[in-house]
Enzyme design. Structure first.
Site, mmCIF file in Angstrom:
data_model
loop_
_atom_site.group_PDB
_atom_site.id
_atom_site.type_symbol
_atom_site.label_atom_id
_atom_site.label_comp_id
_atom_site.label_asym_id
_atom_site.label_seq_id
_atom_site.Cartn_x
_atom_site.Cartn_y
_atom_site.Cartn_z
ATOM 1 N N CYS A 125 61.143 40.795 16.930
ATOM 2 C CA CYS A 125 60.632 39.546 16.407
ATOM 3 C C CYS A 125 61.281 39.404 14.252
ATOM 4 O O CYS A 125 62.400 39.960 14.048
ATOM 5 C CB CYS A 125 59.369 39.123 16.377
ATOM 6 S SG CYS A 125 58.755 37.165 16.409
ATOM 7 N N GLU A 139 55.985 42.710 24.404
ATOM 8 C CA GLU A 139 54.516 43.167 24.563
ATOM 9 C C GLU A 139 54.018 42.560 25.170
ATOM 10 O O GLU A 139 52.650 42.752 26.003
ATOM 11 C CB GLU A 139 54.433 43.753 22.956
ATOM 12 C CG GLU A 139 53.666 42.567 21.753
ATOM 13 C CD GLU A 139 54.816 41.996 21.512
ATOM 14 O OE1 GLU A 139 56.325 42.757 21.528
ATOM 15 O OE2 GLU A 139 54.762 41.987 20.059
ATOM 16 N N HIS A 182 58.402 37.981 22.138
ATOM 17 C CA HIS A 182 57.759 39.037 21.381
ATOM 18 C C HIS A 182 57.209 39.576 23.466
ATOM 19 O O HIS A 182 56.717 39.325 23.590
ATOM 20 C CB HIS A 182 55.935 38.814 21.203
ATOM 21 C CG HIS A 182 56.290 38.134 19.826
ATOM 22 N ND1 HIS A 182 55.561 39.539 18.708
ATOM 23 C CD2 HIS A 182 56.760 37.441 18.882
ATOM 24 C CE1 HIS A 182 55.686 38.950 17.583
ATOM 25 N NE2 HIS A 182 56.393 37.359 17.707
#
Ligand code: GLN
Length: 552
Positions: free
Chosen positions: A386, A514, A512
């Site tokens: 990001c 993650e 993102h």
């Protein structure tokens, strides 16, 4: 058949790991073939954590539907396959927001609107909605600690649920602390007794006690707690602190938590299959080597702000049988005093890979740009997420394309070269959270790119939480100089991934990743970043050992 619920509350102190306990229960029930769903109620008045400081609240976890939620939902997703959305996280603020909206609309037909029944009804409806989604068991975590004024309406709501649904459909699990008192050389049960009593005073008798402690509970202690707290001895569960969080479900299984819950819920299932979790933990205990990653960011002194990131890196490392060493580096400390000041390099030399995570605001940006320059020039694996993707583009524009004032309009609204800008504002898009691009977006990958090789497919979906975007007016210049745009939304409006071909691993993504990594299903971009970083480590140690031999 009526819906079944497990209610998880916490006592004594906060931060005992209620979210992890709820997620681990979900994991065990799922491993018995049940469909689980999980939800969390947070007793604060903010409508959601989206606008709260990362220092206050830790990470904001984003779901596919773009809800900005509590980080415990991250645990739920990592430990189970529950389909989470904005329905799975409610704050007091959001409950009240709905009630006030209804009141203004006249929905209450002139009645007095009260905590009981109106607030509690709203809470119960939220639970029923999640449970009605096809779950065999719904696990409901009540945030805060029993005894707080704020959580009372939620506790009252779950008390009513037991009344309505009966014992065979509801289980109360209470997480407490059993501290070791060094002076007495003893584990103390009194805080647990008080906490269970506090719960009882509002009409809830705990069924199962998860007793957090830094050592195993003896039979004596368990019997004592059982007697004083009015639960079965089997229902006093030792929840010993463990080195790896992935051990929590295994510990619970060994203490029989899942069997007990199912006994109370009158539900028969096959035995739990937790072999994959055991194998995972085995790997954690016996890594073949280690890999060191520098995270250059802004909120580094508060690790909870990057909870999912830390987890995703760990998943990547475990998949390669490596122990992960994370070094949190405050980006401001890498800034230069002038154009020729490269003193920051010495701070970055010892890491195998460098990562710049998401973030907001100007502070630390110049330090991040230096870290990225170092990674790009020295062939150190770089992963930008990001903000880390946006800064990678700015660095490339400045130092490869020669646009000295290249920037994001977030940090310098007046800059001539807005490599990163607010496209959504120009497009006139308005949505929840202002102009944020939130939640899942499809992305098309360029065949044969680093990204496509990692994912093994060319159509992906990833989650977003940002306002600014890559400015395609600069695409020709940047790609002409060697940057590759390897991922974009299918309509080509938004650039999603950039990379530098020929570099061992240089990849920035606007989303993102993650949020979608699970311990048993490591995210491909994290896995490949770790693979590249470890290769870099091996190359370096070879060079060093050759250099050492030459000196000798
Ligand atoms: N601040 C940047 C933006 O709003 C990046 C956000 C992020 O990293 N999540 O676009």
């Amino acid at each position: 058949m009526s819906a079944k619920y497990v209610f998880v509350t916490g006592g004594v102190v906060s931060s005992l790991g209620k979210g992890l306990a709820a997620a681990s229960i979900g994991c065990l029930l799922e491993s018995r073939g049940l469909r689980v769903n999980l939800m969390k109620f947070d007793p604060y008045l903010n409508v959601d954590p989206g606008t709260m400081s990362p220092f206050q609240h830790g990470e904001v976890f984003v779901t596919d539907d773009g809800a900005e939620t509590d980080l415990d939902l991250g645990h739920y997703e990592r430990f189970t396959h529950a389909p989470l959305s904005r329905d799975n996280n409610y704050t007091t603020g959001r409950i009240y927001e709905q009630i006030i909206l209804k009141e203004r609309r006249g929905d209450y037909l002139g009645k007095t609107v009260q905590v009981i029944p109106h607030v509690t009804n709203e809470i119960k409806n939220a639970m029923r909605k999640v449970a009605g989604n096809g779950a065999d068991v719904t696990i409901v975590e009540i945030g805060g600690t029993v005894g707080d004024i704020e959580s009372l309406p939620f506790l009252e709501a779950i008390r009513q649920m037991r009344q309505e649904l009966g014992r065979e459909n509801t289980v109360f699990v209470h997480l407490t602390l059993v501290p070791w008192i060094a002076a007495a050389q003893e584990l103390k049960t009194k805080p647990t007794q008080h906490s269970v009593k506090e719960l009882l005073s509002i009409g809830i008798q705990a069924d199962i006690l998860l007793c957090r402690s830094d050592r195993a509970l003896s039979r004596d202690i368990k019997q004592k707690i059982a007697a004083f707290c009015n639960v079965e001895e089997l229902a006093v569960v030792g929840a010993k602190t463990v080195p790896f969080i992935y051990e929590v479900p295994i510990g619970f299984a060994e203490e029989g938590v899942d069997s007990l819950i199912l006994k109370y819920l009158h539900k028969e299932t096959p035995e739990a299959n937790i072999a994959p979790w055991r194998e995972l933990v085995e790997r954690c205990y016996h890594p073949k080597d280690e890999v060191s990653i520098a995270i250059v960011g802004k909120y580094v002194e508060y690790e909870d702000s990057y909870k999912s990131l830390k987890e995703a890196l760990t998943h990547g490392a475990i998949s390669q049988n490596l122990k992960l060493k994370i070094h949190w580096i405050e980006a401001e400390g890498l800034e230069s005093s002038g154009p020729d000041d490269r003193s920051y390099e010495s701070q970055l030399e010892s890491f195998d890979g460098i990562l710049v995570p998401g973030g907001f605001g100007k502070r630390g940006i110049e330090g991040m740009l230096n870290a990225i320059r170092y990674a790009r020039e020295k062939n150190v694996p770089y992963f930008g997420i990001c903000l880390g993707m946006q800064t990678a583009c700015i660095e490339f524009a400045r130092n490869v394309c020669g646009l000295k004032d290249a920037n994001s309009s977030e940090f310098d609204p007046a800059t001539e070269h807005r490599i990163i800008y607010k496209l959504r504002e120009l497009l006139g898009v308005e949505e929840m959270g202002g102009t944020m691009r939130l939640g899942a977006w499809a992305c098309q990958l360029q065949p044969d790119s680093l990204a496509a090789r990692a994912y093994g497919v060319t159509e992906i979906s990833e989650r977003h939480r940002h306002r600014y975007e890559f400015n395609r007016e600069y695409e020709a210049l940047l790609t002409g100089a060697g940057l590759r745009i390897s991922g974009a939304t299918p309509d080509q409006t938004y650039v999603e991934i950039v990379e530098i071909p020929g570099h061992p691993y240089f990849l920035g993504c606007q989303f993102h990743p993650e949020f979608k990594s699970k311990p048993l299903e490591p995210h491909p971009l994290f896995r490949e970043f770790i693979v590249a970083s470890y290769k870099n480590r091996l190359t370096h140690s070879q060079i060093e050992s050759v250099a050492g031999q030459v000196v000798q």
